[in-house]
Design a protein around this motif. Structure first.
Motif, PDB file in Angstrom:
ATOM      1  N   GLY A  82     -23.761  15.018  -4.012  1.00  0.00           N
ATOM      2  CA  GLY A  82     -23.696  15.489  -5.390  1.00  0.00           C
ATOM      3  C   GLY A  82     -22.818  16.694  -5.628  1.00  0.00           C
ATOM      4  N   ALA A  83     -22.270  17.317  -4.582  1.00  0.00           N
ATOM      5  CA  ALA A  83     -21.354  18.433  -4.790  1.00  0.00           C
ATOM      6  C   ALA A  83     -20.054  17.923  -5.405  1.00  0.00           C
ATOM      7  N   VAL A  84     -19.401  18.749  -6.203  1.00  0.00           N
ATOM      8  CA  VAL A  84     -18.131  18.355  -6.823  1.00  0.00           C
ATOM      9  C   VAL A  84     -17.105  19.461  -6.612  1.00  0.00           C
ATOM     10  N   ASN A  85     -15.849  19.073  -6.423  1.00  0.00           N
ATOM     11  CA  ASN A  85     -14.775  20.073  -6.362  1.00  0.00           C
ATOM     12  C   ASN A  85     -13.754  19.841  -7.466  1.00  0.00           C
ATOM     13  N   SER A  86     -14.126  18.986  -8.432  1.00  0.00           N
ATOM     14  CA  SER A  86     -13.273  18.730  -9.594  1.00  0.00           C
ATOM     15  C   SER A  86     -14.163  18.204 -10.714  1.00  0.00           C
ATOM     16  N   MET A  87     -13.625  18.139 -11.933  1.00  0.00           N
ATOM     17  CA  MET A  87     -14.369  17.645 -13.085  1.00  0.00           C
ATOM     18  C   MET A  87     -14.253  16.126 -13.136  1.00  0.00           C
ATOM     19  N   HIS A  88     -15.329  15.411 -12.838  1.00  0.00           N
ATOM     20  CA  HIS A  88     -15.281  13.952 -12.803  1.00  0.00           C
ATOM     21  C   HIS A  88     -14.975  13.352 -14.173  1.00  0.00           C
ATOM     22  N   ASN A  89     -15.349  14.043 -15.219  1.00  0.00           N
ATOM     23  CA  ASN A  89     -15.085  13.542 -16.568  1.00  0.00           C
ATOM     24  C   ASN A  89     -13.596  13.555 -16.899  1.00  0.00           C
ATOM     25  N   SER A  90     -12.807  14.285 -16.114  1.00  0.00           N
ATOM     26  CA  SER A  90     -11.365  14.354 -16.361  1.00  0.00           C
ATOM     27  C   SER A  90     -10.610  13.269 -15.593  1.00  0.00           C
ATOM     28  N   TYR A  91     -11.317  12.488 -14.768  1.00  0.00           N
ATOM     29  CA  TYR A  91     -10.656  11.427 -14.012  1.00  0.00           C
ATOM     30  C   TYR A  91     -10.183  10.330 -14.966  1.00  0.00           C
ATOM     31  N   THR A  92      -9.175   9.602 -14.541  1.00  0.00           N
ATOM     32  CA  THR A  92      -8.755   8.424 -15.294  1.00  0.00           C
ATOM     33  C   THR A  92      -9.863   7.371 -15.224  1.00  0.00           C
ATOM     34  N   ALA A  93      -9.758   6.355 -16.081  1.00  0.00           N
ATOM     35  CA  ALA A  93     -10.756   5.277 -16.041  1.00  0.00           C
ATOM     36  C   ALA A  93     -10.781   4.622 -14.671  1.00  0.00           C
ATOM     37  N   GLN A  94      -9.602   4.370 -14.095  1.00  0.00           N
ATOM     38  CA  GLN A  94      -9.532   3.766 -12.766  1.00  0.00           C
ATOM     39  C   GLN A  94     -10.076   4.706 -11.711  1.00  0.00           C
ATOM     40  N   GLY A  95      -9.767   5.985 -11.824  1.00  0.00           N
ATOM     41  CA  GLY A  95     -10.222   6.950 -10.839  1.00  0.00           C
ATOM     42  C   GLY A  95     -11.722   7.174 -10.856  1.00  0.00           C
ATOM     43  N   SER A  96     -12.348   7.051 -12.038  1.00  0.00           N
ATOM     44  CA  SER A  96     -13.788   7.305 -12.143  1.00  0.00           C
ATOM     45  C   SER A  96     -14.627   6.072 -11.839  1.00  0.00           C
ATOM     46  N   LEU A 117     -13.093   1.718  -2.319  1.00  0.00           N
ATOM     47  CA  LEU A 117     -13.347   2.618  -3.449  1.00  0.00           C
ATOM     48  C   LEU A 117     -12.383   3.801  -3.428  1.00  0.00           C
ATOM     49  N   LEU A 118     -12.109   4.325  -2.233  1.00  0.00           N
ATOM     50  CA  LEU A 118     -11.205   5.462  -2.117  1.00  0.00           C
ATOM     51  C   LEU A 118      -9.793   5.082  -2.555  1.00  0.00           C
ATOM     52  N   PHE A 119      -9.324   3.908  -2.130  1.00  0.00           N
ATOM     53  CA  PHE A 119      -7.997   3.451  -2.536  1.00  0.00           C
ATOM     54  C   PHE A 119      -7.895   3.332  -4.052  1.00  0.00           C
ATOM     55  N   LEU A 120      -8.920   2.770  -4.670  1.00  0.00           N
ATOM     56  CA  LEU A 120      -8.921   2.594  -6.120  1.00  0.00           C
ATOM     57  C   LEU A 120      -8.898   3.932  -6.841  1.00  0.00           C
ATOM     58  N   SER A 121      -9.697   4.888  -6.355  1.00  0.00           N
ATOM     59  CA  SER A 121      -9.772   6.188  -7.016  1.00  0.00           C
ATOM     60  C   SER A 121      -8.504   7.007  -6.813  1.00  0.00           C
ATOM     61  N   VAL A 122      -8.011   7.060  -5.567  1.00  0.00           N
ATOM     62  CA  VAL A 122      -6.796   7.840  -5.293  1.00  0.00           C
ATOM     63  C   VAL A 122      -5.606   7.272  -6.053  1.00  0.00           C
ATOM     64  N   SER A 123      -5.472   5.943  -6.057  1.00  0.00           N
ATOM     65  CA  SER A 123      -4.339   5.341  -6.764  1.00  0.00           C
ATOM     66  C   SER A 123      -4.419   5.586  -8.255  1.00  0.00           C
ATOM     67  N   GLY A 124      -5.624   5.756  -8.776  1.00  0.00           N
ATOM     68  CA  GLY A 124      -5.762   6.089 -10.189  1.00  0.00           C
ATOM     69  C   GLY A 124      -5.432   7.532 -10.497  1.00  0.00           C
ATOM     70  N   GLU A 125      -5.742   8.434  -9.553  1.00  0.00           N
ATOM     71  CA  GLU A 125      -5.550   9.862  -9.814  1.00  0.00           C
ATOM     72  C   GLU A 125      -4.154  10.371  -9.476  1.00  0.00           C
TER      73      GLU A 125
END
Length: 579
Positions: free
Chosen positions: A365-379, A309-317
């Motif tokens: 549940g803590a966030v350090n960025s806006m998840h809604n701003s992630y790319t489709a792949q990143g989210s 999951l981390l690889f997929l999200s980082v590669s998207g962002e």
């Protein structure tokens, strides 16, 4: 790319050391309460001396509470104690939030919440979910300390107590005694939560996080105006927020706010504890049962999924955001450092994605960025992590959720080799499997039914702020966040309404306490059984084959059930080629 791999590798190495240390410490704390079969490593023998420090504090609390620590509880009484304690805490906190306007420690004269918002907020903090439909700055000091802070400690201590009682049920032989819930509650608070919170809180203060009752400060903006910035006991709230897998932010911006998370170092330390604490409970379980390697297999299964999951999200962002790039092409602006939309410059896309996957792989549940701003792949990985609801998860209850999937895997494995399903010498029979199956089916029901109602009525549709797939994803994420006891926000959704407050509040309570009821009932059933010796035909739960079976069970049962809904949300956006 090499730099990214190096950063994550160092982070993982430090994480595993922290898990080992905290896991051994947790195992030592509850060694007598569980009946541990594993001893303390020689180099950690100094922990035994801590009894001199903690025992007098605990004995004083037992005396004040009138608690007889020698009085055990069967699973029904243990479960009743959990519900009774949490019910009283819930009522106390809901009154604090509703009437904070007339309570002390309110120098800014902040008014109380509406009944629906107070219900949702009390539900989410007592249940260790910490989903916020309010700005953190709208709470008084009294509400932060005696409402939020108290709930963060007690919900985390409740989770630890559940893990101890559940583990004892697995290890007992024809003995229904799961221990004493209140003794475990006190012991976990005094020996684990309070010391760690103090250490991390002092570290945060050294990084610039406020710890004061000073009200607010005034800053002069670049434009010559004035900005009023709230301050308060932020370091204390922030430390237990991460250690207790809570996640509620003192500020609306949560861990993106520089007063909560000011530096890269603070970000890394908080992210480490976010993951290390729930994983250490799994390691401690391995120590208790005398099978550290088995705990390693369980942690390894989750780690494989986590890294995917981390690889997929980082590669998207780390890729440019195509929507932003297209809209600024004429001005010649590009994004050479990846998708920085909705992210703090001091963290960047890699540390933001690492935090995002970490917080959804647990119930923090803590966030350090806006998840809604992630790319489709990143989210997309954020949704998959919550859909399984068994990755690392929360402090204490994460072990219970893990074991729910493990019993299903053991049952399938037993059928595959033609043997009666057996785990640690205990037969896994029809009743345990029925309860486990109902627990697993609860999450889809809690997520998908309210999602359908929301998108089919004006109550949900009026709250959506984005069109198409992204708008549906806002609703779906909100329901996942509540039902999976996660609490993080996709944001963009206008969720502070009676519909979402009551709907999410009920989801939170059902998603937290119904599984607990079933899982403690399973522990009670197992506690009454004999322990059978292992034979050549026994399913080996420390083998590579079982690791693969366990991963497959989590993916097929946990994640794929949500594919239809994800296909009209982030997955549909990704397949369409969206940003």
């Amino acid at each position: 790319m090499f730099g990214i791999i190096a950063q994550i590798s160092v982070f993982i190495a430090v994480l595993f050391f922290l898990v080992y240390f905290l896991g051994e410490y947790l195992a030592w704390i509850f060694r007598d309460q569980v009946g541990s079969r594993g001893g303390l490593p020689s180099w950690l023998g100094w922990m035994e001396k801590l009894d001199r420090l903690f025992s007098p504090i605990e004995n004083f609390m037992y005396k004040v509470l009138g608690l007889d620590t020698g009085e055990g509880m069967d699973w029904r009484r243990y479960l009743f104690s959990v519900f009774a304690f949490n019910s009283v805490l819930f009522l106390f906190i809901i009154l604090i939030f509703k009437f904070q306007g007339v309570l002390p420690l309110n120098p800014l004269g902040l008014s109380g919440m509406s009944w629906d918002q107070a219900f949702h907020t009390a539900s989410t903090f007592v249940a260790n979910t910490n989903q916020q439909h309010y700005a953190g700055e709208s709470l008084s000091y009294f509400s932060q300390v005696f409402g939020v802070l108290l709930a963060m400690f007690m919900s985390a201590a409740t989770g630890l107590s559940l893990a101890v009682g559940f583990s004892r049920g697995i290890m007992n032989e024809e003995d229904e005694n799961l221990g004493n819930f209140y003794e475990n509650l006190v012991r976990g608070s005094v020996r684990f939560l309070l010391p760690l919170t103090l250490i991390v809180g002092i570290f945060l203060v050294s990084q610039g996080v406020p710890q004061t009752l000073g009200g607010q400060v005034t800053a002069e903006t670049i434009g010559g105006g004035e900005q009023f910035i709230r301050i308060g006991p932020v370091a204390g709230v922030e430390s237990i927020k991460m250690i207790g897998t809570n996640g509620g932010g003192y500020f609306a911006a949560n861990a993106a706010h520089p007063f909560e998370n000011p530096t890269i170092l603070s970000n890394l330390i908080l992210n480490l504890f976010l993951l290390a604490v729930p994983i250490s409970v799994i390691y401690a379980f391995g120590v208790w049962i005398g099978k550290r390697w088995h705990a390693g297999v369980l942690i390894g299964a989750f780690f494989i999924l986590f890294m995917g999951l981390l690889f997929l999200s980082v590669s998207g962002e780390i890729q440019p955001n195509s929507a932003v790039e297209v809209s600024t092409t004429n001005a010649g602006v590009i994004q050479p450092y990846g998708n920085m939309e909705g992210k703090e410059v001091r963290f960047g896309p890699v540390l933001s994605a690492l935090w995002g996957v970490s917080t959804t792989s647990t119930t923090n549940g803590a966030v350090n960025s806006m998840h809604n701003s992630y790319t489709a792949q990143g989210s997309l990985p954020l949704f998959f992590a919550m859909s399984m609801n068994c990755l690392y998860n929360g402090i204490g209850v994460g072990l219970l959720n893990l074991m729910t999937f493990l019993f299903i895997a053991v049952f399938i494995g037993g059928l595959m080799i033609g043997r009666a399903p057996q785990y640690l010498g205990k037969r896994i029979e029809w009743m345990e499997i029925k309860i486990a199956a109902l627990i697993i089916l609860l999450l889809p029901a809690l997520v998908l039914i309210p999602t359908s109602i929301a998108v089919a009525t004006r109550f949900g549709k009026e709250a959506i702020t984005n069109p198409g797939f992204r708008g549906f994803a806002e609703i779906l994420y909100e329901m996942f966040s509540a039902s999976a006891n996660n609490g993080s926000g996709f944001e963009g959704l206008l969720d502070n309404t009676p519909f979402f407050n009551f709907t999410n509040g009920i989801q939170i309570l059902l998603g937290r306490y119904l599984p607990i009821a079933g899982q403690i009932a399973i522990a009670g059933s197992l506690a009454k059984k004999k322990i059978r010796p292992e034979t050549e035909g026994t399913l080996k739960v420390e083998s590579t084959a079982f690791l693969i079976l366990f991963i497959g069970t989590m993916i097929v049962i946990g994640a794929l059930i949500f594919l239809p809904s994800l296909s009209v949300g982030p997955l549909g956006e990704f397949l369409q080629g969206g940003f």
